[in-house]
Every structure is written in C-alpha cells, then in structure tokens.
Design a protein around this motif. Structure first.
Motif, mmCIF file in Angstrom:
data_model
loop_
_atom_site.group_PDB
_atom_site.id
_atom_site.type_symbol
_atom_site.label_atom_id
_atom_site.label_comp_id
_atom_site.label_asym_id
_atom_site.label_seq_id
_atom_site.Cartn_x
_atom_site.Cartn_y
_atom_site.Cartn_z
ATOM 1 N N PHE A 22 -31.151 -37.609 -13.452
ATOM 2 C CA PHE A 22 -31.810 -38.846 -13.028
ATOM 3 C C PHE A 22 -31.883 -39.880 -14.138
ATOM 4 O O PHE A 22 -31.708 -41.083 -13.908
ATOM 5 N N PHE A 23 -32.131 -39.448 -15.373
ATOM 6 C CA PHE A 23 -32.264 -40.396 -16.478
ATOM 7 C C PHE A 23 -30.986 -40.483 -17.323
ATOM 8 O O PHE A 23 -31.026 -40.933 -18.461
ATOM 9 N N GLN A 24 -29.875 -40.074 -16.753
ATOM 10 C CA GLN A 24 -28.602 -40.166 -17.466
ATOM 11 C C GLN A 24 -28.289 -41.628 -17.774
ATOM 12 O O GLN A 24 -28.678 -42.534 -17.027
ATOM 13 N N ARG A 25 -27.562 -41.869 -18.865
ATOM 14 C CA ARG A 25 -27.213 -43.249 -19.210
ATOM 15 C C ARG A 25 -26.383 -43.880 -18.097
ATOM 16 O O ARG A 25 -25.736 -43.193 -17.309
ATOM 17 N N SER A 26 -26.344 -45.191 -18.075
ATOM 18 C CA SER A 26 -25.637 -45.919 -17.023
ATOM 19 C C SER A 26 -24.130 -45.759 -17.161
ATOM 20 O O SER A 26 -23.609 -45.387 -18.221
ATOM 21 N N TYR A 27 -23.447 -46.077 -16.094
ATOM 22 C CA TYR A 27 -21.990 -46.134 -16.101
ATOM 23 C C TYR A 27 -21.554 -47.300 -16.994
ATOM 24 O O TYR A 27 -22.052 -48.417 -16.855
ATOM 25 N N VAL A 28 -20.621 -47.053 -17.925
ATOM 26 C CA VAL A 28 -20.315 -48.065 -18.947
ATOM 27 C C VAL A 28 -18.829 -48.408 -19.065
ATOM 28 O O VAL A 28 -18.461 -49.250 -19.879
ATOM 29 N N TRP A 29 -17.958 -47.765 -18.298
ATOM 30 C CA TRP A 29 -16.536 -48.093 -18.446
ATOM 31 C C TRP A 29 -16.306 -49.577 -18.183
ATOM 32 O O TRP A 29 -17.025 -50.203 -17.389
ATOM 33 N N ASP A 30 -15.255 -50.123 -18.830
ATOM 34 C CA ASP A 30 -14.965 -51.543 -18.687
ATOM 35 C C ASP A 30 -13.520 -51.757 -18.238
ATOM 36 O O ASP A 30 -12.800 -50.816 -17.916
ATOM 37 N N ARG A 36 -6.354 -48.765 -17.626
ATOM 38 C CA ARG A 36 -5.671 -47.550 -18.082
ATOM 39 C C ARG A 36 -5.683 -46.481 -16.980
ATOM 40 O O ARG A 36 -4.668 -45.818 -16.736
ATOM 41 N N PHE A 37 -6.818 -46.341 -16.319
ATOM 42 C CA PHE A 37 -6.932 -45.369 -15.228
ATOM 43 C C PHE A 37 -5.960 -45.721 -14.112
ATOM 44 O O PHE A 37 -5.237 -44.846 -13.595
ATOM 45 N N LEU A 38 -5.906 -46.994 -13.711
ATOM 46 C CA LEU A 38 -5.012 -47.416 -12.634
ATOM 47 C C LEU A 38 -3.555 -47.183 -13.014
ATOM 48 O O LEU A 38 -2.751 -46.706 -12.201
ATOM 49 N N ASN A 39 -3.210 -47.496 -14.262
ATOM 50 C CA ASN A 39 -1.838 -47.249 -14.723
ATOM 51 C C ASN A 39 -1.500 -45.763 -14.670
ATOM 52 O O ASN A 39 -0.376 -45.374 -14.303
ATOM 53 N N ASP A 40 -2.473 -44.927 -15.040
ATOM 54 C CA ASP A 40 -2.249 -43.478 -14.990
ATOM 55 C C ASP A 40 -2.013 -43.007 -13.559
ATOM 56 O O ASP A 40 -1.161 -42.146 -13.295
ATOM 57 N N MET A 41 -2.767 -43.552 -12.606
ATOM 58 C CA MET A 41 -2.593 -43.151 -11.207
ATOM 59 C C MET A 41 -1.232 -43.606 -10.670
ATOM 60 O O MET A 41 -0.554 -42.869 -9.942
ATOM 61 N N GLU A 42 -0.813 -44.816 -11.029
ATOM 62 C CA GLU A 42 0.495 -45.307 -10.596
ATOM 63 C C GLU A 42 1.609 -44.456 -11.208
ATOM 64 O O GLU A 42 2.610 -44.138 -10.549
ATOM 65 N N PHE A 43 1.414 -44.090 -12.467
ATOM 66 C CA PHE A 43 2.401 -43.247 -13.154
ATOM 67 C C PHE A 43 2.498 -41.877 -12.489
ATOM 68 O O PHE A 43 3.592 -41.333 -12.299
ATOM 69 N N THR A 44 1.355 -41.320 -12.121
ATOM 70 C CA THR A 44 1.333 -40.010 -11.461
ATOM 71 C C THR A 44 2.091 -40.049 -10.140
ATOM 72 O O THR A 44 2.865 -39.145 -9.825
ATOM 73 N N VAL A 45 1.879 -41.110 -9.373
ATOM 74 C CA VAL A 45 2.570 -41.232 -8.079
ATOM 75 C C VAL A 45 4.069 -41.442 -8.283
ATOM 76 O O VAL A 45 4.903 -40.844 -7.593
ATOM 77 N N LYS A 46 4.422 -42.283 -9.259
ATOM 78 C CA LYS A 46 5.835 -42.599 -9.471
ATOM 79 C C LYS A 46 6.617 -41.385 -9.953
ATOM 80 O O LYS A 46 7.756 -41.148 -9.533
ATOM 81 N N THR A 47 6.020 -40.595 -10.817
ATOM 82 C CA THR A 47 6.734 -39.450 -11.406
ATOM 83 C C THR A 47 6.426 -38.136 -10.703
ATOM 84 O O THR A 47 7.110 -37.145 -10.939
#
Length: 574
Positions: A22-30, A36-47
């Motif tokens: 409940f008191f975990q720190r907030s989500y902080v990714w930017d 980078r995550f989206l590029n990784d997912m596109e790479f996974t699908v392509k390869t």
C-alpha cells in the motif's frame, strides 16, 4: 524460496490477486523507458525471439476469504515498475486491436470484474482509470499528471499495431519469478539481488569466448598487450561512459564499434534479420558468437586478426579526458572528442573509428571530423532529434563514405528528412528561441569560444568540464531586476532568459548572492570573496562585449543571440 521462468499469462492465471504494498513508492518510469520498452516489444515481434523483462519477487500474502474470487494472494516485493508498464502497454494494444475482452479475460476476475493487479495508495486511482478505458484515446483530465496516465497516453500516441502482435508478445516475453515463503526475509533477498556481486561485462564474456588455456599464446599476443598490460591501460578501458542513459565501460563501447565494422562490411552479406539483432548492445556477446558461426565458418581468427590493431587505434583516437584539457580552434579529433564524450554523442564512435583506420591524409581526416561536428552542433542548436543517428552513421560505413565531398553529399541528400542539416535560417532561429538542456548550451558556447578566441590570448582556455553555465539575467530576476510593464512581458522575459543569448560559460560558479543580484552588482561582485562576472569571466571572447553593457535586457539578449549565430554560421558551415 522458489525461482523459475514465467510468462505474463502464467502469472495472471485467473486465480491469483497480486497486490503492490500500500505504501510502495509511486510509479516513476518516464518517456525514455517507455520508448525502450516499446522498441523491445516491436523487436520481439519482428524477430520472434524471446525477450527477458527482468525479475519479479512475490511473497505469500495470506489465505484469502472464501468469498473472494481468487484462491491465492501475493505481495509484489520487486518489479512494480516493469509489471505496471507491461499491463498498461497490453491494455492499449488490446484497445487498439479491438480486443478488450482478451485483456479483461486475462487480467480481471470474471465473477467480480476486479483487476488482478491492485496498486498501492499513490497510483491505484490512476491505474484503475487507465484499466477502465474503453477506447484508445488520451486522458486529459486531472489524472493526466500521474506517470501511470502519462505512460498510457504515450502508448496511445506511439503504439503501432502493424508492428505488434499480442500472442507473440505474451508468449515470447519472460520474467524470472521468485516466490518467497511467508517466513523468508524479503528485504535480505531484495538487497542481495540488487546490490551484491559484479555483473560480467561484454568484454569479459568475449575474452572467455575467444581465449582458453588451449590458446594462451593468442591471449598473450592479441589481448594482453592492448587491454591488460598496465594499470593505466586498464583504467582507460574501465572508464565508464554514458551512452544515452546507460553507463558502459570504454572496452564494451570499443567491442560494439569494432563489431559494426564487420556487420556493415558488404562482403559478409549479413541478412537484414541478423543486422537487426546484431545492432543491439545488450546481445553483443551472443552476436559475436553468432557472426563467427554463421558468417565466418566458425573461424574466430577473422575477428582476432585485426583486434589488436583496432584496439590501439581506438585508444589513440577516443580520449574522454580531453574534456578536462584545452582544445584547438580548428577542426580535429580533439574537438570531436568533446562532441562525443562531453555532449554524449557516442553514436559517432563506430564511423569515426572507421575513418581513423581508412584515411591516412590528416588534412582530409580533419575535414571529415569538422563536417561531423558541424552536422551534430547545428542539430543540437535547433533541437533536432538524435533518434536516427545510429542508423545514419552506420550507413556511412556500409556505403564507404571516406571523402569530405562524399560526406557532404550524403548529408545534403537528407534534406527534408528528420536527419537533414538545419540551414542557416533554422540555425538563427535556434540561437534566438531554442531552450536547450544545460549540457548542450555549454557545449555550443564552449566550441564557439574555443574557435574565436585569439591565439595570443593571455587567458588559457580550460577544458570543457571546467566551465559552468551562467544565466546573465537570472531566473530569479524578480528579486533585484526592474519589473516588467505587464504579466505578458514578464512571461516573455522568463522565456528569453533561457535562450543562448542570455547564457555564458564561466570557469567558476558565482556565489548565489551574486548570481541573483542586479546587473551592475553581478558584473562587479562584492569583493574578493564574492567576485562577479568581470573577474570570473575575464578573457572569455563569447562574453566580453556583454560585460561592457550598462544594462542587460531583452534587447541585449537578442543582439547577443544574433552575434553568436554569426559565429556559429562561420564555424559550422556547409
């Protein structure tokens, strides 16, 4: 404790509630991490190759009530950021594919429609807002300040369904799942996973791949003389460099650049699919092995035969510590080192290494370096994207661009693309209006200063790292500077004081009381203990004229911006 490989569908199996403390720190990714995550997912699908997303640590959170729609409840001890991002991404993907029922069937309990992942105090409302969306449209209400919502909006705007496939992603992306018993100490385990041990670098993996006790002589003649022959040598190769937001030792950067010289060489006829895989630095060791097996007939000697020569050339060419010493006024590798390491444009390294190896004429080589400096700096001033730099500079290797005229022609062909050379009109607009990050502003001013400073100047030009950036009109001008006639004028002043015409490099930071003082005090200072610009910035060619002004205002800022533009136009010309 139990550790094993897991997919997202095995984690959310319809019978388990996962709770973030409940008191975990907030989500902080930017944005950088979302891209980078989206590029990784596109790479996974392509390869269609497996992709590791990291570790998730769960702990038994007790036995749920019989009335609950789940039979197991777990606390997520580590992995909140990546798991949250993954679910937001899948939510948007399903919305765009018109497959909301697919998402809900996996990540909601069928009897109650409650989410299988429950966030803590800080992010729960925003997360539930995102998970409740019924169409892939941006959220612009009060929730828009939440990073959770910003991640959702990013994927709504950036996700291209033609490059993605839901089934491939959930099948090919994996976690290492660690399940803790109720009596396990999660803090000790968490600290051990994140703090203890030293990761193997790419170079260590490659050393183990290329050499063994069976070819010790090769190690002693090829590797040891250039990588392990002295303390100074090891210190050089162990120097940590920021590439983007990733910190890597120079030796790993060398092996990346060296590998690209093989990959871009047309004689090996590397397939498009393999080029895509070989371009990823996080797979570099495996890529070397794949290249040797698939394109070198298993012969490691193709790589080893020129390794020593290129390593020596790399060390001679690339000197991060040049940022601590003076540089010449004319184009050359010293100035380009400031661009590469001071301004973190490390994508230039493979092509610069290629040029250093293949051009013996120093004059021609310096012209090439000057063209590259001009191209990068014009784009910095105009805030142009660096997204295509890796692909662009590697294409120069593939197309054997080895003369100044060929390089100019190649760059000028890019007109109208997002990699084009900003023209003089755009350059002037950049000096008048661009608000650059401090590092870039310092770099622009430093390289101009080093170029225009008279050779007979009595004041030594320091290294790039020895200067700090100063706003001539301070951000806190309201404290000691004349007021503006209207709120709109004040808003315009707040904007223009962030532009290059109001910025200066000085070899020592001003005392806070001087920094925010009125213009006359800021120039004169308050005695030896609190010097002003006149003393601190004495001899700086980019600032001398400004210090003669009795008043510093918006008009003077615009005048100086135009003057700086003319210096840059002369320096970085095509």
């Amino acid at each position: 404790m139990n550790a094993h490989k897991a997919t997202i569908t095995s984690i959310f199996d319809g019978t388990t509630l996962i709770e973030i403390p409940f008191f975990q720190r907030s989500y902080v990714w930017d944005k950088y991490l979302w891209e980078r995550f989206l590029n990784d997912m596109e790479f996974t699908v392509k390869t269609k190759s497996p992709h590791f997303l990291g570790t998730l640590i769960f702990k038994d959170n007790g036995t749920p009530k019989s009335s609950e729609p789940y039979s197991t409840q777990l606390l997520l001890i580590d992995g909140q950021q990546r798991l949250t991002t993954y679910l937001i991404f899948l939510k948007v993907l399903c919305l765009k594919l018109g497959q909301s029922l697919t998402f809900d069937s996996h990540y909601r309990f069928p009897d109650t429609n409650d989410l299988s992942l429950q966030h803590g105090k800080n992010d729960r409302p925003a997360f539930e807002k995102v998970m409740g969306m019924t169409a892939p449209v941006s959220i612009t209400d009060d929730f828009s300040k939440s990073r959770v919502v910003q991640a959702y909006n990013f994927f709504v705007e950036s996700l291209d369904t033609s490059k993605l496939n839901y089934t491939t992603i959930v099948g090919k992306t994996h976690f290492v799942r660690i399940d803790l018993d109720a009596n396990d100490d999660e803090q000790q385990i968490f600290d051990s996973l994140n703090s203890l041990g030293v990761s193997l670098t790419t170079s260590e993996l490659l050393k183990n791949y290329f050499f063994s006790r069976n070819n010790l002589t090769d190690y002693q003649t090829i590797w040891e003389p250039v990588f392990d022959n002295s303390v100074a040598t090891k210190e050089y190769w162990d120097t940590i460099i920021e590439t983007g937001r990733i910190r890597r030792p120079l030796i790993d950067i060398f092996f990346d650049a060296y590998f690209q010289l093989f990959i871009q060489n047309k004689k090996y006829s590397i397939s498009t699919e393999d080029k895509l895989i070989y371009a990823r630095t996080d797979r570099l060791s495996n890529s070397y092995q794949s290249f040797v097996d698939n394109y070198c007939g298993g012969s490691k000697q193709i790589i080893l035969s020129s390794l020593r020569e290129y390593a020596k050339l790399f060390r001679k060419t690339f000197q991060p510590d040049i940022c601590d010493t003076t540089i010449p006024s004319t184009f050359g590798i010293e100035r380009l080192n400031v661009v590469i390491f001071g301004l973190k444009t490390t994508t230039l390294i493979p092509y610069v290494l290629y040029l250093a190896k293949n051009i013996s004429d120093t004059t021609a080589l310096n012209k090439m370096y000057g063209i590259l400096e001009s191209y990068v700096m014009r784009r910095i001033v105009t805030r142009a994207s660096t997204t295509n730099y890796t692909k662009l500079f590697l294409s120069f290797i593939a197309n054997e661009i080895l003369t100044p005229q060929d390089l100019r022609d190649r760059l000028q062909v890019l007109g109208g693309t997002n990699s084009s050379i900003p023209d003089d009109t755009e350059l002037r607009d950049g000096f008048e209006h661009s608000k650059l990050m401090n590092l870039y502003s310092k770099g622009v001013l430093y390289l101009i200063e080093s170029h225009i400073r008279p050779a007979q100047s009595a004041v030594v030009l320091h290294g790039f790292n020895n200067y700090s950036l100063e706003h001539l009109m301070p951000k806190k001008w309201r404290n000691n500077w004349p007021a503006c006639p209207t709120p709109l004028d004040a808003e315009k002043r707040d904007s223009i004081l962030l532009t290059l015409g109001n910025l200066a490099i000085i070899p020592q930071s001003l005392n806070a009381s001087i920094r925010d003082s009125d213009w006359s005090t800021k120039k004169a200072g308050k005695g030896q203990e609190k010097p002003g610009l006149t003393l601190c910035a004495s001899g700086l060619s980019t600032l001398q004229d400004a210090l003669t002004k009795t008043d510093w205002n918006e008009s003077e800022i615009q005048t100086r911006a135009l003057w700086l533009y003319k210096q840059a136009q002369s320096l970085w010309k095509f």
